[in-house]
Design a protein around this motif. Structure first.
Motif, PDB file in Angstrom:
ATOM      1  N   LEU A   1       0.447  -1.180   0.006  1.00  0.00           N
ATOM      2  CA  LEU A   1      -0.067  -0.189  -0.019  1.00  0.00           C
ATOM      3  C   LEU A   1       0.699   1.096  -0.126  1.00  0.00           C
ATOM      4  CD1 LEU A   1      -2.712  -1.401   2.861  1.00  0.00           C
ATOM      5  CD2 LEU A   1      -2.877  -1.085   0.016  1.00  0.00           C
ATOM      6  N   ASN A   2       2.152   1.258   0.643  1.00  0.00           N
ATOM      7  CA  ASN A   2       2.952   2.548   0.984  1.00  0.00           C
ATOM      8  C   ASN A   2       3.316   2.964  -0.210  1.00  0.00           C
ATOM      9  OD1 ASN A   2       2.529   2.976   3.593  1.00  0.00           O
ATOM     10  ND2 ASN A   2       4.742   1.901   4.491  1.00  0.00           N
ATOM     11  N   VAL A   3       3.771   2.124  -0.842  1.00  0.00           N
ATOM     12  CA  VAL A   3       4.340   1.681  -2.625  1.00  0.00           C
ATOM     13  C   VAL A   3       3.736   2.513  -3.700  1.00  0.00           C
ATOM     14  CG1 VAL A   3       5.542   0.542  -5.013  1.00  0.00           C
ATOM     15  CG2 VAL A   3       5.964  -0.206  -2.794  1.00  0.00           C
ATOM     16  N   ILE A   4       1.857   1.699  -3.462  1.00  0.00           N
ATOM     17  CA  ILE A   4       1.012   2.887  -4.360  1.00  0.00           C
ATOM     18  C   ILE A   4       0.851   4.557  -3.612  1.00  0.00           C
ATOM     19  CG2 ILE A   4      -1.278   2.665  -4.677  1.00  0.00           C
ATOM     20  CD1 ILE A   4      -1.622  -0.313  -4.300  1.00  0.00           C
ATOM     21  N   ILE A   5       0.828   4.265  -2.782  1.00  0.00           N
ATOM     22  CA  ILE A   5       0.570   6.501  -2.280  1.00  0.00           C
ATOM     23  C   ILE A   5       2.233   6.781  -2.206  1.00  0.00           C
ATOM     24  CG2 ILE A   5       0.156   7.428  -0.450  1.00  0.00           C
ATOM     25  CD1 ILE A   5      -1.306   4.694   1.156  1.00  0.00           C
ATOM     26  N   ARG A   6       2.846   5.998  -2.222  1.00  0.00           N
ATOM     27  CA  ARG A   6       4.346   7.143  -2.729  1.00  0.00           C
ATOM     28  C   ARG A   6       4.158   7.929  -4.036  1.00  0.00           C
ATOM     29  NH1 ARG A   6       6.958   3.484   1.095  1.00  0.00           N
ATOM     30  NH2 ARG A   6       7.787   2.628  -0.242  1.00  0.00           N
ATOM     31  N   GLU A   7       3.733   6.475  -4.984  1.00  0.00           N
ATOM     32  CA  GLU A   7       3.627   6.358  -6.628  1.00  0.00           C
ATOM     33  C   GLU A   7       2.946   7.740  -7.242  1.00  0.00           C
ATOM     34  OE1 GLU A   7       3.060   2.738  -8.503  1.00  0.00           O
ATOM     35  OE2 GLU A   7       5.549   1.779  -8.263  1.00  0.00           O
ATOM     36  N   LYS A   8       1.659   8.469  -6.347  1.00  0.00           N
ATOM     37  CA  LYS A   8       0.764   8.695  -6.082  1.00  0.00           C
ATOM     38  C   LYS A   8       0.879   9.819  -5.928  1.00  0.00           C
ATOM     39  CE  LYS A   8      -1.400   5.821  -9.061  1.00  0.00           C
ATOM     40  NZ  LYS A   8      -1.488   5.854 -10.602  1.00  0.00           N
ATOM     41  N   SER A   9       1.356  10.225  -4.895  1.00  0.00           N
ATOM     42  CA  SER A   9       1.270  11.414  -4.623  1.00  0.00           C
ATOM     43  C   SER A   9       1.918  10.805  -2.922  1.00  0.00           C
ATOM     44  CB  SER A   9       0.200  11.166  -3.047  1.00  0.00           C
ATOM     45  OG  SER A   9      -0.233  12.959  -2.134  1.00  0.00           O
ATOM     46  N   THR A  10       3.525  11.498  -3.212  1.00  0.00           N
ATOM     47  CA  THR A  10       4.387  11.647  -1.869  1.00  0.00           C
ATOM     48  C   THR A  10       3.876  12.488  -0.554  1.00  0.00           C
ATOM     49  OG1 THR A  10       5.670  13.665  -2.629  1.00  0.00           O
ATOM     50  CG2 THR A  10       6.338  11.256  -3.491  1.00  0.00           C
ATOM     51  N   THR A  11       2.963  13.623  -1.359  1.00  0.00           N
ATOM     52  CA  THR A  11       2.905  14.693   0.094  1.00  0.00           C
ATOM     53  C   THR A  11       1.651  13.247   1.770  1.00  0.00           C
ATOM     54  OG1 THR A  11       2.886  16.024  -0.822  1.00  0.00           O
ATOM     55  CG2 THR A  11       1.269  16.211   0.430  1.00  0.00           C
ATOM     56  N   VAL A  12       0.952  12.825   0.470  1.00  0.00           N
ATOM     57  CA  VAL A  12      -0.111  12.367   1.603  1.00  0.00           C
ATOM     58  C   VAL A  12       1.132  10.289   2.471  1.00  0.00           C
ATOM     59  CG1 VAL A  12      -1.814  10.020   1.326  1.00  0.00           C
ATOM     60  CG2 VAL A  12      -1.678  11.850   0.296  1.00  0.00           C
ATOM     61  N   TYR A  13       1.649  10.554   1.155  1.00  0.00           N
ATOM     62  CA  TYR A  13       2.705   9.349   2.032  1.00  0.00           C
ATOM     63  C   TYR A  13       3.420   9.982   3.411  1.00  0.00           C
ATOM     64  CZ  TYR A  13       6.284   5.638   3.539  1.00  0.00           C
ATOM     65  OH  TYR A  13       7.327   5.459   4.038  1.00  0.00           O
TER      66      TYR A  13
END
Length: 433
Positions: A8-20
């Motif tokens: 899940l973290n990989v998806i979030i980092r790829e889509k939005s570093t801000t959210v991560y």
């Protein structure tokens, strides 16, 4: 870290570093288990003999139940007795998302997450804290805020509530909010905005609303990563013209790539079902897509799974039936009109200048509450006790402010209530002298 959390973290980092970067350590480590017991149970769905889930089934395949309970509920047992998913029931999640768009027309064509069902607003705020707040993080709140934030965010997660002055000259103190948001260096910022506000009963004007949004945008443009919890517990209960009618989430969720908006709302106050305990957590960020939102939904459902497992199925079923009823809209209007009548009674009563001898209203225009500021020398706790003992009137003392839930007071009793408060103030001074 569990591999499912890292996926899940990989998806979030790829889509939005801000959210991560906004995620807490707990938020980064949480996941909804697709494997193990839940995964195996899902794979076995539809089998002739299913011995996976920890629930009992009658010989005819329906949920096992006691007639002493079932006989009192006129609903299909499958909508009442089985577990609901940790994400919430798919049908009510989809319905609530549709209703968010209906209530906030400016969101048309804006992509949002599918709401995740929480055990009402308190649990929703708590889950937002779980997802985004580490010990020592600061959360910006107005100086008039719901006291339960302390238990949920400070005592549970170790975050520090940092207050800004809410009112100046009878209006939202934009300067105080902007100064607090820009305090310290550039970095992670967390904000709670609660409109209509508890305890003041205030919602910003349209101009103030736009200014708040602009302040947050400017802070984001400087490089701050900002998560805004929009506590919409009293959404829709606006009684004056010129007051913002849409949730501020509507503007924040498409404002800037550095602003994550988290809408925390539910049926508790909007639909007068305080004991049902059904709330929702919805995410929005500029550029957000299904993959990003799906990962956030899975993490949120994992946090719910690890705390209460799931919210009540019967409450979700009853609410969905109400939302789909043709009478729902008219009934909502009827109850709103009762609330508006009580608000109008407060407003009319306080036109009497004599009350200013002892107290004045803090700005209010919406929601369930209003507050009065006692004149210097009066002690809220003393007045509160006199009101109970001598006048049989209950209020909440917040220092030298009294919170009044006019939502619970018939319009015909409003005048008597304020006369009692006036007399209690007079009694207090007499005793003091």
């Amino acid at each position: 870290m569990n591999p499912q959390a890292e996926e899940l973290n990989v998806i979030i980092r790829e889509k939005s570093t801000t959210v991560y970067e906004l995620l807490s350590e707990r938020g980064k480590n949480i996941f909804f288990p697709k494997k193990g017991i839940l995964g195996q149970t899902a794979e076995a769905k539809g089998t002739k003999i299913n011995a996976t889930i920890g629930a009992a089934i009658e010989d005819d395949g329906t949920p096992m139940r006691l007639d002493t309970i079932a006989s009192k509920i006129n609903m299909d047992p499958s909508l009442v007795f089985p577990y609901a998913p940790s994400f919430g029931r798919p049908d009510i999640r989809a319905k609530w998302k549709t209703m968010i768009y209906e209530k906030n027309p400016s969101l048309k064509d804006v992509e949002l997450s599918l709401p995740v069902v929480a055990n009402a607003l308190t649990h929703g705020v708590s889950m937002a804290g779980y997802m985004f707040l580490d010990e020592g993080d600061e959360v910006i709140v107005p100086d008039l805020f719901w006291g339960n934030y302390n238990l949920m965010l400070n005592h549970a997660y170790g975050a520090n509530l940092i207050k800004f002055n809410l009112f100046k000259a009878g209006a939202f103190d934009l300067e105080a909010f902007e100064a607090k948001l820009n305090e310290g260096g550039i970095g992670k910022k967390a904000v709670i905005l609660n409109f209509p506000n508890n305890p003041s009963g205030y919602t910003p004007t349209v101009d103030e609303y736009n200014s708040i949004v602009d302040i947050i945008k400017k802070a984001a443009e400087k490089g701050n990563k900002i998560v805004v919890f929009s506590d919409d517990a009293y959404f829709g209960l606006v009684y004056e013209e010129g007051i913002a009618e849409e949730s501020i989430f509507s503007s924040l969720c498409r404002l800037h790539e550095n602003v994550l908006a988290v809408k925390i709302d539910g049926a508790t106050k909007e639909d007068y079902v305080w004991g049902f305990r059904v709330g929702f957590v919805t995410y929005g960020i500029k550029g957000g897509d299904a993959a990003l939102y799906g990962a956030l939904e899975s993490k949120t459902a994992g946090a719910i799974r690890g705390s209460i497992s799931n919210s009540a199925n019967i409450s979700q079923s009853l609410l969905l039936a109400a939302f789909n009823s043709p009478e729902y809209g008219d009934q909502k209007v009827a109850k709103f009109n009762i609330m508006k009548k009580r608000y109008d009674a407060v407003k009319e009563t306080l036109k009497d200048e004599k009350y200013k001898e002892y107290f004045e209203a803090i700005p209010y225009n919406s929601g369930y509450f209003m507050c009065i500021q006692l004149t210097e020398g009066l002690v809220g706790e003393t007045i509160r006790k006199i009101l109970i003992d001598k006048y049989s009137i209950g209020t909440i003392s917040l220092g030298n402010v009294l919170r009044i839930a006019y939502s619970a007071v018939a319009a015909k009793d409003v005048k008597e209530m304020f006369e009692g408060i006036y007399s209690a103030c007079k009694d207090s001074i007499a005793v003091g002298s």
